[in-house]
Design a protein around this motif. Structure first.
Motif, mmCIF file in Angstrom:
data_model
loop_
_atom_site.group_PDB
_atom_site.id
_atom_site.type_symbol
_atom_site.label_atom_id
_atom_site.label_comp_id
_atom_site.label_asym_id
_atom_site.label_seq_id
_atom_site.Cartn_x
_atom_site.Cartn_y
_atom_site.Cartn_z
ATOM 1 N N SER A 76 1.879 -0.800 1.150
ATOM 2 C CA SER A 76 2.695 0.401 1.366
ATOM 3 C C SER A 76 3.034 0.572 2.836
ATOM 4 O O SER A 76 2.352 0.055 3.725
ATOM 5 N N VAL A 77 4.134 1.308 3.057
ATOM 6 C CA VAL A 77 4.545 1.732 4.398
ATOM 7 C C VAL A 77 4.940 3.201 4.293
ATOM 8 O O VAL A 77 5.705 3.589 3.393
ATOM 9 N N GLU A 78 4.412 4.001 5.211
ATOM 10 C CA GLU A 78 4.763 5.426 5.245
ATOM 11 C C GLU A 78 5.273 5.753 6.638
ATOM 12 O O GLU A 78 4.693 5.333 7.646
ATOM 13 N N GLY A 79 6.392 6.439 6.712
ATOM 14 C CA GLY A 79 6.982 6.776 7.999
ATOM 15 C C GLY A 79 7.380 8.236 8.068
ATOM 16 O O GLY A 79 7.809 8.834 7.074
ATOM 17 N N LYS A 93 7.909 7.185 2.018
ATOM 18 C CA LYS A 93 6.859 6.235 1.642
ATOM 19 C C LYS A 93 7.379 5.301 0.551
ATOM 20 O O LYS A 93 8.027 5.752 -0.396
ATOM 21 N N ARG A 94 7.070 4.032 0.720
ATOM 22 C CA ARG A 94 7.445 3.013 -0.277
ATOM 23 C C ARG A 94 6.178 2.208 -0.585
ATOM 24 O O ARG A 94 5.503 1.719 0.330
ATOM 25 N N ILE A 95 5.834 2.058 -1.868
ATOM 26 C CA ILE A 95 4.624 1.347 -2.306
ATOM 27 C C ILE A 95 5.034 0.195 -3.219
ATOM 28 O O ILE A 95 5.820 0.388 -4.158
ATOM 29 N N TYR A 96 4.468 -0.968 -2.945
ATOM 30 C CA TYR A 96 4.727 -2.172 -3.747
ATOM 31 C C TYR A 96 3.385 -2.626 -4.323
ATOM 32 O O TYR A 96 2.435 -2.889 -3.571
ATOM 33 N N HIS A 97 3.269 -2.667 -5.635
ATOM 34 C CA HIS A 97 1.974 -3.022 -6.232
ATOM 35 C C HIS A 97 2.193 -3.832 -7.506
ATOM 36 O O HIS A 97 3.294 -3.878 -8.076
#
Length: 704
Positions: free
Chosen positions: A77-80, A115-119
């Motif tokens: 994930s990346v949160e900005g 926020k974008r989450i890749y799972h």
């Protein structure tokens, strides 16, 4: 609008397990090569657009183990946190183009958490003992609220246009574009240019012409294309005139003394009249003999017609007899074939009958033997029948006597019944044998009768084949011979009549006609030569007309070129006025007067591709500052290899420096507060520009 990155948090992203970075107006990220500095930029662009900083969409973001394989079941994930000041903000526009400066609205500043989450999605299939990874899934959040991909992308587009973001965040992005794209982005920066300004920069001799063209309302580019097409057609026609004149000149026949030819022609025509009169006189004198010959020919024709009728009758009679003989022979052949086929069929049936008789006799013999065998059979007691099948003990004496009597009676009844059946079957087979024997005798008699008939028909056939048609001539044949004698007599009379002899006169006439034709051919050259001279004169007159028309078209073309050159110079000057050290050349003026479109960036006179790293960074920031003013938008500028330059131009945009150092990993040292940079003066209001195509009035480059 001003966009600032406040904070960025990476979790299991491209090898970075956990990292949170707080950003200021100027943020320095230190680290050695390959320690993750660019990964932070990749994380930021992936958070916004799902791509890395090089615009690659399907790049690997998973954390890898020591064996090089992705660690399973991790959440990446990346949160900005973005601070978006929407004053003079841009609306949502397509990410496929850079918007115009007029597309703006007013709003209040706001902080946005993205926020974008890749799972991975793991699932146990039915009957399986372990779960397995079935697919990947990406989830999206804005301010903690989950969104679908489409809604997320729409809201990101409302914050920052992707095309504009790339232009305002990378110092090298603009000059990495194709020159056509760079030119399309730059042209609107020049703003509107009036016709008065353009005409003021033109030569005086072209002003009147361009005013006439502009007043027609035609598009200059289209009008120049029309001129080029018309000019090419006129030039092709003009260039073809010398060859056409030469062709006409070469086609002119050789000249002759046409007065002498006319006198000779008159004399030959007079001689021809004399020959034709002589032929007419001889033909008139021979007319009487010709009537006699014609009468004899009519008689011969009549006799030949009668002769043809007689020959037809003779042939018809012979054909009729031949047909009758053929029919008779064919009928006998058919009878022979039919009888032979009948004999074959009966013989085949007889063979089958004889086989049936033999089989019946063999069956009767077998029945006799069976009857004798059965009649000789005697009753024999089986001791096992006297034992009780239940207790396996021998029966009582009284039961034994009764059992033996019963078995003997059954044996005698069975023997009698079997003999009776055999006798009945034997009688039936004997009757059938007699019938089949009689049928075989009748078939044999029938075969003998047919064979006798075949012999009789064969004898008739041999006689018919040996017969021939009678060789005597009929009366028609004798009459035909008589008619032939009469025809030959009449033909002899024709031969005795003196024939007309005008062959010499015909030869003289043919020779004279040939001479007349040759003289007329020579005399015809005079008209051909005159027509050729008239054609050459017309071609030369047309040459003058074409040259005048081409000159007029070139005058208009030169005026359009001068107008285009003036406009190009103004556009280039207005664009370059927006920059300090960076300059652009948008047009190449060719030696033939044409214009070649281009977009060449120079830094203090040096082409951008030849400028050192520091110069490229400084020029890139200057370009970003100009576009930020034009589009009224600021975004974080990421400067890679920041250590290559000590000084960068002042800018209102947030600066993120990626600096190569001896640090083992990316880090953000404490950065003192940096005084705010003076705001860049705003540029005059620019009218709305619906799109950024090439300027229509600038003509395409001329072929060199």
């Amino acid at each position: 609008m001003k966009i600032q990155l406040k904070q960025l948090t990476l979790s299991n992203f491209k090898g970075i397990k956990q990292l949170t970075i707080n950003f200021n107006d100027v943020t320095n990220i230190h680290g050695e090569n390959a320690t993750g500095k660019s990964t932070i930029f990749d994380a930021f662009t992936w958070l916004l657009f799902g791509k890395d900083s090089h615009e690659v969409k399907d790049f690997n973001i998973k954390t890898l183990a020591s064996d090089g394989k992705a660690i399973p079941m991790l959440e990446h994930s990346v949160e900005g946190v973005l601070d978006v000041d929407r004053r003079d903000a841009m609306p949502c526009v397509s990410s496929q183009r850079v918007p115009s400066s007029s597309e703006c609205v007013s709003s209040s500043p706001s902080e946005i958490i993205l926020k974008r989450i890749y799972h991975e999605k793991w699932q146990r299939k039915r009957g399986a003992e372990e779960t397995e990874m079935t697919r990947h899934e990406t989830t999206y959040f804005i301010n903690g609220v989950p969104l679908q991909a489409g809604d997320y992308n729409s809201k990101i587009a409302a914050i920052v246009n992707e095309g504009l973001f790339k232009l305002l965040t990378s110092t090298l992005y603009f000059n990495s574009l194709k020159w056509q794209d760079r030119r399309d982005i730059l042209l609107p920066v020049a703003g509107d240019i009036s016709q008065t300004e353009i005409i003021a920069g033109m030569p005086n001799q072209s002003v009147k012409t361009i005013n006439l063209i502009l007043s027609s309302g035609k598009n200059l580019a289209d009008f120049r294309k029309e001129i080029a097409v018309a000019k090419k057609g006129l030039t092709d026609e003009l260039n073809a005139i010398p060859a056409r004149v030469d062709e006409v000149e070469k086609s002119k026949p050789e000249a002759a003394n046409f007065v002498q030819v006319k006198n000779d022609l008159s004399a030959k025509k007079s001689a021809l009249n004399e020959i034709e009169n002589a032929i007419t006189n001889q033909v008139d004198a021979y007319k009487t003999q010709s009537d006699i010959i014609e009468s004899l020919h009519d008689q011969i024709a009549s006799l030949k017609e009668k002769q043809r009728e007689l020959k037809f009758n003779i042939l018809n009679e012979a054909q009729k007899k031949e047909n009758e003989q053929t029919l008779k022979i064919n009928d006998l052949k058919q009878k022979l074939t039919g009888n032979a086929s009948q004999v074959n069929n009966i013989q085949h049936s007889l063979k089958l009958t004889l086989l049936e008789i033999s089989a019946t006799e063999e069956e009767i013999t077998n029945l006799r033997n069976t009857w004798t065998q059965i009649s000789n059979e005697t009753f024999e007691l089986d001791e096992n029948t006297l034992i009780c099948p239940t207790c396996n003990r021998k029966l009582e004496q009284s039961n034994i006597t009764e059992k033996i009597t019963s078995l003997q009676q059954y044996f005698e009844q069975n023997t009698s019944s079997r003999l009776t059946d055999i006798s009945a079957k034997g009688k039936l087979l004997s009757t059938l044998l007699i019938e089949k024997t009689e049928y075989a005798k009748s078939q044999q008699n029938e075969i003998e009768a047919i064979e006798n008939r075949i012999a009789d028909i064969s004898n008739q056939y041999d006689i018919s084949v040996s017969e021939t048609a009678p060789g005597t001539y009929s009366r028609d044949a004798m009459h035909c011979v008589s008619i032939q004698s009469q025809i030959e007599s009449l033909q002899s009379q024709i031969l005795e009549i003196q024939k007309l002899d005008i062959n010499s006169l015909k030869i003289q006439k043919t020779e004279t006609l040939t001479e007349i034709y040759n003289l007329e051919v020579i005399l015809n050259r005079e008209q051909v030569i005159q027509r050729a001279n008239d054609r050459i004169k017309a071609l030369l007159e047309n040459e003058k007309t074409l040259i005048a028309e081409i000159c007029e078209l070139e005058k208009r073309e030169f005026a359009i070129i001068a107008y285009s050159h003036s406009k190009m110079n103004l556009v280039e000057a207005k664009i370059n006025a927006k920059f300090k050290n960076v300059q652009f050349r948008l047009f190449n003026h060719l030696l033939n007067g044409g214009v070649e479109l281009c977009c060449i960036c120079t830094v203090n006179g040096v082409p951008f591709s030849d400028v050192n790293s520091a110069g490229k960074i400084q020029a890139g920031i200057e370009i970003i500052n100009t576009f930020s003013q034009f589009f009224k938008t600021c975004a974080p500028i990421w400067i890679d290899n920041r250590e290559s330059t000590n000084l960068i131009p002042a800018t209102q945009s947030q600066i993120i420096n990626l600096i190569v150092s001896k640090d083992k990993s990316s880090s953000i040292p404490s950065i003192p507060s940096i005084p705010s940079i003076p705001s860049i003066p705003s540029i005059p209001s620019i009218p709305s520009i619906p799109s950024i195509p090439s300027i229509p009035s600038i003509p395409q480059p001329c072929p060199s």
